[in-house]
Write a protein that holds these residues in place. Structure first.
Motif, PDB file in Angstrom:
ATOM      1  N   ARG A 102       0.734  -1.057  -0.070  1.00 50.10           N
ATOM      2  CA  ARG A 102       0.350  -0.210   0.004  1.00 50.10           C
ATOM      3  C   ARG A 102       1.173   1.501  -0.036  1.00 50.10           C
ATOM      4  O   ARG A 102       0.539   2.750   0.021  1.00 50.10           O
ATOM      5  N   GLY A 103       2.658   1.066   0.128  1.00 53.92           N
ATOM      6  CA  GLY A 103       2.347   2.077   0.500  1.00 53.92           C
ATOM      7  C   GLY A 103       3.233   3.170   1.828  1.00 53.92           C
ATOM      8  O   GLY A 103       3.907   3.744   1.937  1.00 53.92           O
ATOM      9  N   TYR A 104       2.810   2.633   2.802  1.00 57.33           N
ATOM     10  CA  TYR A 104       2.822   3.200   3.634  1.00 57.33           C
ATOM     11  C   TYR A 104       4.600   2.696   3.725  1.00 57.33           C
ATOM     12  O   TYR A 104       5.331   1.905   3.920  1.00 57.33           O
ATOM     13  N   GLU A 105       4.355   4.087   5.103  1.00 55.71           N
ATOM     14  CA  GLU A 105       6.188   4.030   5.650  1.00 55.71           C
ATOM     15  C   GLU A 105       6.628   3.445   6.851  1.00 55.71           C
ATOM     16  O   GLU A 105       7.192   3.408   7.062  1.00 55.71           O
ATOM     17  N   ARG A 106       5.197   3.648   7.657  1.00 57.38           N
ATOM     18  CA  ARG A 106       5.209   3.161   8.741  1.00 57.38           C
ATOM     19  C   ARG A 106       3.837   2.301   9.388  1.00 57.38           C
ATOM     20  O   ARG A 106       2.941   2.770   8.860  1.00 57.38           O
ATOM     21  N   LEU A 107       3.771   1.054  10.217  1.00 53.93           N
ATOM     22  CA  LEU A 107       3.459   0.608  10.890  1.00 53.93           C
ATOM     23  C   LEU A 107       3.394   0.258  12.324  1.00 53.93           C
ATOM     24  O   LEU A 107       4.276   0.707  12.831  1.00 53.93           O
ATOM     25  N   SER A 108       2.133   0.466  12.627  1.00 53.50           N
ATOM     26  CA  SER A 108       2.288   0.810  13.924  1.00 53.50           C
ATOM     27  C   SER A 108       0.794   0.126  14.788  1.00 53.50           C
ATOM     28  O   SER A 108       0.187  -0.363  14.341  1.00 53.50           O
ATOM     29  N   LEU A 109       1.693  -0.223  16.221  1.00 53.45           N
ATOM     30  CA  LEU A 109      -0.066  -1.205  17.019  1.00 53.45           C
ATOM     31  C   LEU A 109      -0.032  -0.752  17.775  1.00 53.45           C
ATOM     32  O   LEU A 109       1.364  -0.288  18.910  1.00 53.45           O
ATOM     33  N   GLU A 110      -0.900  -1.239  18.714  1.00 51.71           N
ATOM     34  CA  GLU A 110      -1.087  -0.799  20.604  1.00 51.71           C
ATOM     35  C   GLU A 110      -0.748  -2.266  21.100  1.00 51.71           C
ATOM     36  O   GLU A 110      -2.096  -3.367  20.318  1.00 51.71           O
ATOM     37  N   THR A 111       0.002  -2.789  22.747  1.00 51.09           N
ATOM     38  CA  THR A 111      -0.919  -3.689  23.186  1.00 51.09           C
ATOM     39  C   THR A 111      -0.452  -3.740  24.577  1.00 51.09           C
ATOM     40  O   THR A 111      -0.553  -2.246  24.517  1.00 51.09           O
ATOM     41  N   GLY A 112      -1.571  -5.092  25.253  1.00 56.85           N
ATOM     42  CA  GLY A 112      -0.832  -4.532  26.597  1.00 56.85           C
ATOM     43  C   GLY A 112       0.898  -4.732  26.792  1.00 56.85           C
ATOM     44  O   GLY A 112       1.373  -4.932  26.879  1.00 56.85           O
ATOM     45  N   SER A 113       0.503  -3.969  28.726  1.00 60.54           N
ATOM     46  CA  SER A 113       2.209  -4.210  29.077  1.00 60.54           C
ATOM     47  C   SER A 113       1.918  -4.872  29.724  1.00 60.54           C
ATOM     48  O   SER A 113       2.793  -5.269  30.884  1.00 60.54           O
ATOM     49  N   MET A 114       0.465  -5.561  31.086  1.00 63.84           N
ATOM     50  CA  MET A 114       0.713  -7.112  31.435  1.00 63.84           C
ATOM     51  C   MET A 114       1.378  -8.101  30.803  1.00 63.84           C
ATOM     52  O   MET A 114       1.161  -8.397  29.468  1.00 63.84           O
ATOM     53  N   GLU A 115       2.703  -9.071  31.507  1.00 65.08           N
ATOM     54  CA  GLU A 115       2.681 -10.295  31.363  1.00 65.08           C
ATOM     55  C   GLU A 115       1.978 -10.917  30.217  1.00 65.08           C
ATOM     56  O   GLU A 115       2.871 -11.599  29.720  1.00 65.08           O
ATOM     57  N   ALA A 116       0.638 -11.277  30.352  1.00 65.81           N
ATOM     58  CA  ALA A 116      -0.366 -12.017  29.281  1.00 65.81           C
ATOM     59  C   ALA A 116       0.326 -11.452  28.102  1.00 65.81           C
ATOM     60  O   ALA A 116      -0.384 -12.490  26.513  1.00 65.81           O
ATOM     61  N   PHE A 117       0.740 -10.274  27.166  1.00 70.43           N
ATOM     62  CA  PHE A 117       0.517  -9.830  26.518  1.00 70.43           C
ATOM     63  C   PHE A 117       2.147  -9.441  25.739  1.00 70.43           C
ATOM     64  O   PHE A 117       3.107  -9.348  25.061  1.00 70.43           O
ATOM     65  N   GLU A 118       3.209 -10.369  26.674  1.00 70.94           N
ATOM     66  CA  GLU A 118       4.614 -10.625  26.425  1.00 70.94           C
ATOM     67  C   GLU A 118       5.049 -11.485  25.093  1.00 70.94           C
ATOM     68  O   GLU A 118       6.273 -11.076  24.711  1.00 70.94           O
ATOM     69  N   PRO A 119       3.878 -12.209  24.858  1.00 67.13           N
ATOM     70  CA  PRO A 119       4.330 -13.262  23.848  1.00 67.13           C
ATOM     71  C   PRO A 119       4.155 -12.645  22.411  1.00 67.13           C
ATOM     72  O   PRO A 119       5.191 -12.355  22.031  1.00 67.13           O
ATOM     73  N   ALA A 120       3.571 -11.726  22.632  1.00 67.59           N
ATOM     74  CA  ALA A 120       3.396 -10.747  21.393  1.00 67.59           C
ATOM     75  C   ALA A 120       4.004  -9.233  21.514  1.00 67.59           C
ATOM     76  O   ALA A 120       4.147  -9.690  20.062  1.00 67.59           O
ATOM     77  N   ARG A 121       4.613  -8.663  22.139  1.00 67.91           N
ATOM     78  CA  ARG A 121       6.002  -8.478  23.069  1.00 67.91           C
ATOM     79  C   ARG A 121       6.983  -8.543  22.064  1.00 67.91           C
ATOM     80  O   ARG A 121       7.812  -7.975  20.936  1.00 67.91           O
TER      81      ARG A 121
END
Length: 151
Positions: A102-121
């Protein structure tokens, strides 16, 4: 694994999105939940994909256009029965490729800071995402981690 664009009308995908939203409620206070419901995922600025194998839903994810140069990953979720099979990695590769197409220059996301989200981070970091300041409409939140990558 087959990744296909999804219209969010199937029973399986509606169930997985429900599971995703319930998971967010388990680990995040209400004011820190940024996951989208079915109606939110059907907006015209969002493309939603599901991952299948042998007729079985394995996971899902979406790409939201923030502007002509910036996209946001939304609703990445692997079905519980398919964890640690490479579903998220394959889908993330697909979303990154689409963002580049698509020609994007940047890709961003928000995820949780808790331990349960560590694998995603960890997954996002392996692909080159780095922690950043809040973007788009987000504000600082101790329950959120914001990540971005230049494409």
């Amino acid at each position: 694994m087959v990744i296909r664009e999804d219209d969010l009308t199937g029973t399986e995908i509606r169930s997985l999105i429900g599971e995703h939203l319930q998971g967010m409620q388990l680990y995040s206070p209400p004011e820190s939940i940024h996951a989208l419901n079915l109606d939110g995922l059907r907006k015209p600025d969002i493309t939603f994909w599901s991952v299948w194998t042998d007729g079985e839903l394995m996971g899902c994810g979406a790409l939201k256009e923030l502007d002509a140069q910036h996209g946001e990953i939304k609703s990445m979720r692997t079905a519980t029965s398919h964890l640690r099979k490479g579903v998220a990695q394959k889908l993330l590769q697909h979303i990154i490729a689409e963002a580049k197409h698509r020609g994007y220059e940047r890709l961003s996301l928000e995820t949780g800071s808790m331990e349960a989200f560590e694998p995603a981070r960890r997954l996002y970091a392996r692909f080159g995402f780095e922690v950043c300041e809040p973007f788009a409409h987000y504000t600082n939140d101790p329950n959120s981690v914001f990540m971005t990558m230049k494409l």
